[in-house]
Design an enzyme around this catalytic site. Structure first.
Site, PDB file in Angstrom:
ATOM      1  N   GLU A  68      -6.877 -15.164   3.943  1.00 57.16           N
ATOM      2  CA  GLU A  68      -6.896 -14.224   5.082  1.00 57.16           C
ATOM      3  C   GLU A  68      -6.383 -12.859   4.640  1.00 57.16           C
ATOM      4  OE1 GLU A  68      -4.407 -15.777   8.188  1.00 57.16           O
ATOM      5  OE2 GLU A  68      -5.330 -17.750   8.081  1.00 57.16           O
ATOM      6  N   LYS A 102      -4.143  -9.785   4.793  1.00 58.28           N
ATOM      7  CA  LYS A 102      -2.805  -9.639   5.397  1.00 58.28           C
ATOM      8  C   LYS A 102      -2.743  -8.258   6.046  1.00 58.28           C
ATOM      9  CE  LYS A 102       2.026 -10.498   4.339  1.00 58.28           C
ATOM     10  NZ  LYS A 102       2.559  -9.242   4.850  1.00 58.28           N
ATOM     11  N   ASP A 118      -1.589  -5.007   7.962  1.00 55.33           N
ATOM     12  CA  ASP A 118      -0.323  -4.300   7.894  1.00 55.33           C
ATOM     13  C   ASP A 118       0.011  -3.750   9.279  1.00 55.33           C
ATOM     14  OD1 ASP A 118       1.847  -3.543   6.513  1.00 55.33           O
ATOM     15  OD2 ASP A 118       0.859  -2.007   5.307  1.00 55.33           O
ATOM     16  N   LYS A 144       0.082  -9.916  -3.070  1.00 54.91           N
ATOM     17  CA  LYS A 144       0.191  -8.524  -2.658  1.00 54.91           C
ATOM     18  C   LYS A 144      -0.768  -7.610  -3.427  1.00 54.91           C
ATOM     19  CE  LYS A 144       3.469  -7.487  -0.290  1.00 54.91           C
ATOM     20  NZ  LYS A 144       3.747  -7.466   1.142  1.00 54.91           N
ATOM     21  N   CYS A 155      -4.109  36.659  -1.595  1.00 55.93           N
ATOM     22  CA  CYS A 155      -4.873  35.587  -2.245  1.00 55.93           C
ATOM     23  C   CYS A 155      -4.401  35.436  -3.703  1.00 55.93           C
ATOM     24  CB  CYS A 155      -6.359  35.934  -2.203  1.00 55.93           C
ATOM     25  SG  CYS A 155      -7.359  34.827  -3.213  1.00 55.93           S
ATOM     26  N   CYS A 191      -7.642  36.798  -5.945  1.00 52.60           N
ATOM     27  CA  CYS A 191      -8.170  38.172  -5.954  1.00 52.60           C
ATOM     28  C   CYS A 191      -7.208  39.175  -5.342  1.00 52.60           C
ATOM     29  CB  CYS A 191      -9.514  38.230  -5.228  1.00 52.60           C
ATOM     30  SG  CYS A 191      -9.351  38.025  -3.462  1.00 52.60           S
TER      31      CYS A 191
HETATM   32  N1  5U1 Z   1      -3.137 -13.256   7.898  1.00 54.38           N
HETATM   33  C1  5U1 Z   1      -1.880 -13.650   7.950  1.00 54.38           C
HETATM   34  N2  5U1 Z   1      -0.826 -12.854   7.936  1.00 54.38           N
HETATM   35  N3  5U1 Z   1       0.255 -13.608   8.023  1.00 54.38           N
HETATM   36  C2  5U1 Z   1       1.582 -13.289   8.039  1.00 54.38           C
HETATM   37  N4  5U1 Z   1      -1.469 -14.923   8.044  1.00 54.38           N
HETATM   38  C3  5U1 Z   1      -0.141 -14.914   8.088  1.00 54.38           C
HETATM   39  N5  5U1 Z   1       0.718 -15.934   8.187  1.00 54.38           N
HETATM   40  C4  5U1 Z   1       2.038 -15.645   8.212  1.00 54.38           C
HETATM   41  C5  5U1 Z   1       2.481 -14.323   8.142  1.00 54.38           C
HETATM   42  C6  5U1 Z   1       3.940 -14.015   8.174  1.00 54.38           C
HETATM   43  O1  5U1 Z   1       2.940 -16.638   8.323  1.00 54.38           O
HETATM   44  C7  5U1 Z   1       2.457 -17.976   8.447  1.00 54.38           C
HETATM   45  C8  5U1 Z   1       2.115 -18.546   7.123  1.00 54.38           C
HETATM   46  C9  5U1 Z   1       3.557 -18.761   9.080  1.00 54.38           C
END
Ligand code: 5U1
Length: 675
Positions: free
Chosen positions: A117, A119, A121, A318, A412, A415
């Site tokens: 998946e 992650k 932000d 990461k 400038c 020039c």
């Molecule tokens: N996509 C995703 N982000 N994330 C963050 N899945 C996911 N799962 C998390 C966290 C903190 O924790 C579970 C594994 C419990």
């Protein structure tokens, strides 16, 4: 509710359900089912019933998404199950070690299936549903206790207020990420800049800040989204066997699940997923800071259990950080094609977002003041998506004693003409026009560029050298060049010189749209140049057009119209156009009577993937010639997508939105029908 007539109550409940379904299609599935106007009509109908019968209002009414009275503080919520964090892997070896630990613990060497998946932000949240109704939303807090942000969470359209579908658990705690797509982040910061407010450093801070607003109306005004990724408390007759099954159940109950989630058969496929996602990271419409790999089998997850605050069955791989700290060494001022003076930060080189960054734009004088940045400061650099690196913040605690203020030049730097700033514009400009060497260079570079006159071999360095050595003074001089003049330049061999002369000669045959674009009229980009060419047919008619006539054209607003008129009123510009024509630059005027027959007029096409049979630029030209608009992203308004090999998220989105897709070969055959 006894005073509410039965028929009104039914009508109200139907409207709530229908509007919630429309919301789900629009915000969760990205697949609108009704036009906005119909949605607004139904919403007004609902609001008028709610106005007449305030007691009728239910918590799942879409009218409740706008936020309510401001709170004085947030109360606390204790998580029934702790909200865990994740272990990190920073390279492939650490990922392999993760799997080794799993296999050792399971005492098995069998392949393990994983769910991969992105992650996101943003800010992690927990949402509790009882019998399908949203009870509360909480922040993660310290993992054990979070803040009650229910009123804020309710304003987010992709958070279902009431679940739909079958087998809804009596208690369901959904965990996920609330995030701000990059477009929303940019819009929020642009608005903050206009109103003189503080901007956000990154979408994550903006999402977290938006969620922690005591006034939920502020949260409602922010385009936040939520993706679900796991569950906490779960009381139901049936429990899925896999994480994939759980995500699919969540999707069925109305949650948004990221569309790049994939189940893979082993750890090697996880690494492959990393490579593929890393390549796409820059073009995603939201920030991600890595990938989460989770063991798919829930039974295996249970056997593996937890260590301290993290599950053993998941790990975050990461990506390189998109933010880093470095030092501002100096600020230089660059002069662009239109004289705009841009301050550029020279930085101590720093590795950020996967590349080494040593320059960042500071945009304009207002931005320098807003950041309060001084030479010598430690700054936070952000490099996300395909945008140029930015200074997001100054770390004031680290300001050295000998830091120096940044002084915006009054003259400038190229020039020495006066720098002027028009009222209401953030940009300061050199007033030297084509007397300014920097503006001449930029104008020639633009003229020669691929989408303009497409002069092969005339790179930026060469243009700079030719202007510095006084070999050329304007774009028209390019057509007076010969091999003798070129070979006098440093490191210019006879062969390259004659190739360049051939390329310059070849550029003489062009199109009206390309020529117009090449002229570098302010705010006239490729698309506007095309529109002008299509609507006027000849440069004489464009040059004669008044502001009012120009305003009649789609895509041309008052500012662009004024720039066009000004450009053609300037005798220097007219003499350059004449000199170019005298040198043999030519194009075919467009027969306006034949335009009525433009077969793709009103259509919007999207080209995606790596085109192999023809270039993307050629494909775009052909489509525009047939009257189509060519857009860079897929939306409900897209008519047709051409998916060349390697097509990714745009193709996925087209499929989700049920938009017609053809491959490159089909596209070529399609074009052949019009030849
Ligand atoms: N996509 C995703 N982000 N994330 C963050 N899945 C996911 N799962 C998390 C966290 C903190 O924790 C579970 C594994 C419990």
């Amino acid at each position: 509710m006894s005073s509410i007539p039965e028929n009104i109550l039914r009508q109200y409940q139907d409207l709530v359900e229908e509007l919630n379904n429309h919301n789900h299609s629009y915000y969760v599935l990205d697949d609108p089912t009704v036009p906005d106007i119909e949605y607004d009509r139904q919403l007004r109908e609902l609001q008028s019933i709610e106005g007449l019968y305030p007691d009728i209002i239910t918590l799942d009414s879409p009218s409740q998404r706008v936020g309510g009275a401001a709170l004085s503080s947030f109360s606390q919520i204790k998580h029934a199950l702790p909200m865990l964090s994740l272990d990190n892997a920073f390279n492939n070896t650490e990922l392999q070690e993760f799997e080794r630990r799993l296999k050792d613990r399971l005492n098995s060497n069998d392949d393990i299936e994983y769910v991969c998946e992105p992650k996101l932000d943003g800010a992690a949240v927990s949402l509790l549903y009882k019998d399908g109704a949203l009870i509360y939303g909480a922040t993660r807090g310290d993992g054990s206790v979070g803040e009650d942000i229910t009123t804020n969470v309710r304003t987010i359209r992709s958070v279902p207020l009431k679940l739909h579908g079958d087998n809804i658990p009596s208690t369901l705690e959904v965990r996920g990420e609330i995030y701000l797509p990059l477009s929303g982040f940019d819009a929020l910061n642009a608005a903050a800049l206009l109103s003189g407010d503080k901007t956000f450093v990154n979408p994550r801070n903006a999402a977290a800040g938006s969620l922690r607003q005591l006034d939920s109306k502020v949260t409602a005004s922010r385009p936040l989204e939520m993706c679900a990724y796991s569950v906490g408390q779960y009381l139901a007759d049936r429990v899925p066997e896999t994480h994939e099954g759980m995500l699919s159940a969540l999707r069925g109950w109305g949650f948004k699940i990221n569309d790049l989630v994939e189940t893979v058969k082993d750890i090697a496929a996880c690494e492959n997923y990393y490579q593929r996602l890393a390549e796409r990271r820059e073009s995603l419409p939201y920030d991600i800071d890595g990938i989460v790999y989770k063991v798919n089998s829930l039974q295996l997850q249970e056997r593996l259990g937890f260590v301290a605050k993290a599950p053993r069955w998941a790990i975050a791989r990461k990506f390189p950080a998109q933010e880093e700290m470095t030092q501002l060494i100096d600020v230089e001022f660059q002069v662009g094609r239109t004289g705009a003076i841009t301050p550029v930060a020279r930085l101590e080189p720093v590795f950020v977002g996967g590349v080494t960054v040593s320059n960042a734009t500071l945009h304009n004088g207002d931005e320098i003041n807003r950041l309060g940045v001084q030479i010598g400061d430690t700054v936070i650099i952000r490099r996300a998506g395909d945008v140029i690196p930015q200074i997001a913040k100054v770390v004031l605690d680290r300001r050295p004693e000998n830091a120096l203020p940044v002084v915006f030049p009054e003259r400038c730097p190229v020039c020495q003409s006066m720098v002027r700033r028009t009222d209401g514009e953030a940009v300061a400009r050199c007033s030297g026009g084509l007397f300014c060497g920097a503006q001449i260079k930029e104008a020639i570079k633009h003229f020669a560029s691929r989408k303009a006159m497409d002069i092969d071999g005339l790179g930026d360095r060469l243009v700079e050298l030719m202007v510095d050595e006084s070999v050329i003074f304007s774009v028209a001089d390019l057509y007076d060049l010969n091999v003798d003049k070129l070979v006098k330049l440093e490191r210019m061999a006879e062969k390259s010189a004659s190739n360049l002369i051939v390329a310059i000669a070849a550029s003489k045959k062009t199109t009206l749209a390309k020529f117009l674009y090449a002229l570098g009229i302010r705010e006239v980009g490729e698309a506007t140049a095309h529109t002008l060419a299509k609507n006027f047919g000849s440069i004489e008619l464009i040059a004669k057009a008044s502001v009012d006539e120009l305003l009649e054209i789609d895509d041309v607003g008052p500012i662009v119209a004024r720039y066009i008129v000004n450009f053609f009123q300037n005798p220097d510009n007219l003499s350059i156009i004449q000199a170019l024509r005298d040198a043999g630059v030519e194009w075919e005027d467009i027969d306006l009577s034949s335009l009525e027959a433009q077969p793709l007029k009103g259509q919007t096409w999207v080209l995606t993937g790596g085109m192999e049979i023809m270039s993307r630029a050629e494909a775009k030209d052909e489509l525009q010639a047939l009257g189509a608009k060519v857009a860079s992203s897929v939306s409900a308004k897209t008519t047709q997508v051409v998916a060349a090999p390697g097509a990714g998220s745009k193709l996925t989105k087209a499929k989700t939105l049920d938009i017609a897709v053809m491959d490159e070969q089909q596209f070529v055959s399609f074009l052949a029908n019009y030849k």
